[in-house]
Design an enzyme around this catalytic site. Sequence first.
Site, mmCIF file in Angstrom:
data_model
loop_
_atom_site.group_PDB
_atom_site.id
_atom_site.type_symbol
_atom_site.label_atom_id
_atom_site.label_comp_id
_atom_site.label_asym_id
_atom_site.label_seq_id
_atom_site.Cartn_x
_atom_site.Cartn_y
_atom_site.Cartn_z
ATOM 1 N N ALA A 1 69.709 115.626 7.370
ATOM 2 C CA ALA A 1 70.565 114.538 7.843
ATOM 3 C C ALA A 1 69.994 113.960 9.132
ATOM 4 C CB ALA A 1 71.970 115.078 8.085
ATOM 5 N N ASN A 2 70.691 113.003 9.701
ATOM 6 C CA ASN A 2 70.292 112.497 11.016
ATOM 7 C C ASN A 2 71.544 112.307 11.865
ATOM 8 O OD1 ASN A 2 71.208 109.596 10.847
ATOM 9 N ND2 ASN A 2 69.891 109.712 9.036
ATOM 10 N N ARG A 3 71.357 111.894 13.113
ATOM 11 C CA ARG A 3 72.476 111.925 14.051
ATOM 12 C C ARG A 3 73.305 110.644 14.088
ATOM 13 N NH1 ARG A 3 70.001 113.195 19.451
ATOM 14 N NH2 ARG A 3 72.162 113.211 20.138
#
Length: 417
Positions: free
Chosen positions: A226-228
């Site tokens: 995932a990413n932020r």
Amino acid sequence: MKSILTGRYASVPENEIPLLKGRRILLGVTGSIAAFKAADLASKLAQTGAEVDCILTVSAERFVTALTFQSLTGRRAYVDADLWSDDGHILHVGLAQAAELLVIAPATADTIAKLVHGRADSLLTITSLAATCPSIVAPAMDAGMFEHPATQANLETLRERGVTIVGPVKGRMASGLIGIGRMSEPRDIVGSIRLVLGKDGPLAGRKIVVTAGGTQEPLDPVRVLANRSSGKQGFAMAQAALDRGAEVTLISAPSQEMPPTGAVRIDVQTAKEMSQAVLKAVAEADALIMAAAVADFRPRRVSERKIKRAGGVPEVPLEPTEDILAQIAQQRPEVVVGFAAESNDLIKHATSKLKSKGLDLIVANDITAEDAGFATDMNRVTLVSASGGSEELPLMTKSEVAEIVVERIEELLREKS
Ligand code: CTP
């Protein structure tokens, strides 16, 4: 009433909503326990910059007082007794004519029935009869009363007359029972107010697709790459477009944000799902805002079973995902806006993405800045446009960034048509 507060206590501008600033909203409050939530609604509306006049019915006054609303709005709140005061003979006409929107929240079954029949037995019902502006009714009553054919028929009549009915929603009611009868949350009523007041705005008739959030690429049944990205900036873009009257499709990767009222929301998880949803939605769209942080790589193989620790450190070969902006080249909407989150050489990288992805505008931000970026409400961006200009904006809320970007889209659409 004029505020006596000055200096550093004077205003809380971050809650202001340009669409609502200075707009005259008449809030009618009737006799339901949900009247306490109307106080929150009045407060939220006042914070947006709207000028909120309130009218309480006699039974509303049993639950809350005019003082509650005066204190929250900084403006006089009216009660039935005011009908017989010195300014009584014109009060209802004055209030009705000044109103750009009439909101009755909570609206009891009795008030709804009175509205249907044109009864004029209280300051609120007289004013409603005199008003020609759009109106919103947010019912609140016990589930049985709401389901009753009389109430349903009354609400249908109001709908036919163009009244927007918001809620009620399912939940615990005053009786302790669970059912459909709770007044919608103030946040959702504010969303409907924005829809009604924004619908004839400069983007009316335009279809805008917005992507938001960070995609997630599964590795096994429990793990994802995932990413932020929080989705805040994309959701703010969708809201800003709705405020200007656009029809908005919001394609969102997982996000904790509440979707703006009126957007058609499509939930996706992976880059592939987002790509399919975007390709379908852009076919009819005037503009695309690609605010989503789309994964560039995904695990080549998704394990059907949870990868066990005992199996040792796994090798996770990756493969590229779909480049969504590259894929839409064949059915490109009139205006395409991209985002560039960079950690160095901001303008250089943004300009090269603007060109390689064939964008009209790119919103570039430096993700190393401490006061802006992921998961905060603030952002500091530079807008780089295909026509050559770049505009460095100061630190501002994501809603303010969205307002400016959507304004640019509006200009670009106007230039192109
Ligand atoms: N984007 C996209 N499809 C992808 C990756 C990104 O459409 N698979 C879009 C993003 O939504 C954004 C723009 O392309 O509007 C730039 O995204 P970014 O991740 O900054 O650019 P990349 O091309 O992926 O370049 P890099 O990650 O190497 O900086």
